[in-house]
Design a protein around this motif. Sequence first.
Motif, PDB file in Angstrom:
ATOM      1  N   THR A 117       0.808  -1.229   0.000  1.00 57.54           N
ATOM      2  CA  THR A 117       0.000   0.000   0.000  1.00 57.54           C
ATOM      3  C   THR A 117       0.839   1.276   0.000  1.00 57.54           C
ATOM      4  N   THR A 118       2.149   1.163   0.196  1.00 53.60           N
ATOM      5  CA  THR A 118       3.008   2.357   0.217  1.00 53.60           C
ATOM      6  C   THR A 118       2.960   3.170  -1.080  1.00 53.60           C
ATOM      7  N   PRO A 119       2.985   2.546  -2.272  1.00 55.30           N
ATOM      8  CA  PRO A 119       2.934   3.354  -3.507  1.00 55.30           C
ATOM      9  C   PRO A 119       1.711   4.270  -3.588  1.00 55.30           C
ATOM     10  N   PHE A 120       0.577   3.832  -3.057  1.00 48.96           N
ATOM     11  CA  PHE A 120      -0.609   4.678  -3.081  1.00 48.96           C
ATOM     12  C   PHE A 120      -0.413   5.890  -2.178  1.00 48.96           C
ATOM     13  N   GLY A 121       0.232   5.689  -1.029  1.00 52.40           N
ATOM     14  CA  GLY A 121       0.535   6.811  -0.148  1.00 52.40           C
ATOM     15  C   GLY A 121       1.485   7.797  -0.801  1.00 52.40           C
ATOM     16  N   THR A 122       2.457   7.289  -1.562  1.00 50.86           N
ATOM     17  CA  THR A 122       3.382   8.159  -2.296  1.00 50.86           C
ATOM     18  C   THR A 122       2.641   9.023  -3.310  1.00 50.86           C
ATOM     19  N   TRP A 123       1.675   8.441  -3.964  1.00 49.08           N
ATOM     20  CA  TRP A 123       0.868   9.199  -4.943  1.00 49.08           C
ATOM     21  C   TRP A 123       0.098  10.324  -4.243  1.00 49.08           C
ATOM     22  N   ILE A 124      -0.458  10.046  -3.067  1.00 51.39           N
ATOM     23  CA  ILE A 124      -1.178  11.080  -2.311  1.00 51.39           C
ATOM     24  C   ILE A 124      -0.233  12.217  -1.933  1.00 51.39           C
ATOM     25  N   ALA A 125       1.004  11.873  -1.516  1.00 55.21           N
ATOM     26  CA  ALA A 125       1.976  12.894  -1.105  1.00 55.21           C
ATOM     27  C   ALA A 125       2.251  13.885  -2.231  1.00 55.21           C
TER      28      ALA A 125
END
Length: 303
Positions: free
Chosen positions: A261-269
């Motif tokens: 799920t980390t890549p999705f958090g990176t996109w939000i950032a």
Amino acid sequence: MAGERWPILVVSGVVPEGGCKVGDEVNGPALPTKADRLFGPDPSGLDESPRGMVVLVIVGMIVGLLSGMFGIGGGTVIVPALVWLGLSQRHAAATSMLAIVPTSISGVISYAHNGNVDWIAAVLLFAGMFAGGQLGSWLLSRLPELVLRWVFVVFLIFVTVNQVIFTPSRDQRISMSVATGIGLVLLGVVIGILAGLLGIGGGALAVPALSMLFGASDLIARGTSLLAMFPNSITTSVANMKRKLVHIKAGLIIGIIAALTTPFGTWIAGAVSPRVGSIMFACYLGMLLVRSLFVAIRATRAS
């Protein structure tokens, strides 16, 4: 034969008079037993029921999002969750470091893909974190539980205040010099001690420090922080496992789910502004601070 004593293995679950139990011998030497993993068994106390496993998966999903959004390892979520599931503060902190390994790998890949990692700064930061992490791991095995809880509270207060008063830029980079290099190593030592002691990756301190002290943009600070904490989390985890402080199964479950799920958090950032990102992080830390303060006060009164 007459005069010889033959070993009798206890193979049932009934404990005979004298204190023997399953696998013990009567009137004979103890047979060697094999550890179930390289560094010994997992620490006891964790709720490993289906409910507990679901909680670990949910924690992993949340940690992955926060790691990608804020460049942190997620220990601020993992440690309280593992304590709630039954681990001691000491074992929870050590297990958290193992979970951070796959989480940070996934975050580095996501940030590096967009060019938001300062590789030289990360190497210097890790050099200090390596030394500090070993000291932190040593302290973790010796400090009282109550001290660890209050150190965690003080750490959260410091980070929350910094997030409220400081807004990073998005278009700045670290200007490298001899003084900057020395400063990055010293910062790494401090982060490494806290990481080993509290079971955090150190991103909650590294990200604001890289922006405030070294001029990194918010995204570069997060990507560089994740890269620096990746090898540090490995070395610290090895030290913790040798001291038999790590619940390996829980750490791997959380870490692998978080990595997904980390890549999705990176996109939000990247999608929100630096100020919005700081406010979001400060709100999260504020809620965690209230809970951690309550737990620390309750533990102090109980002691």
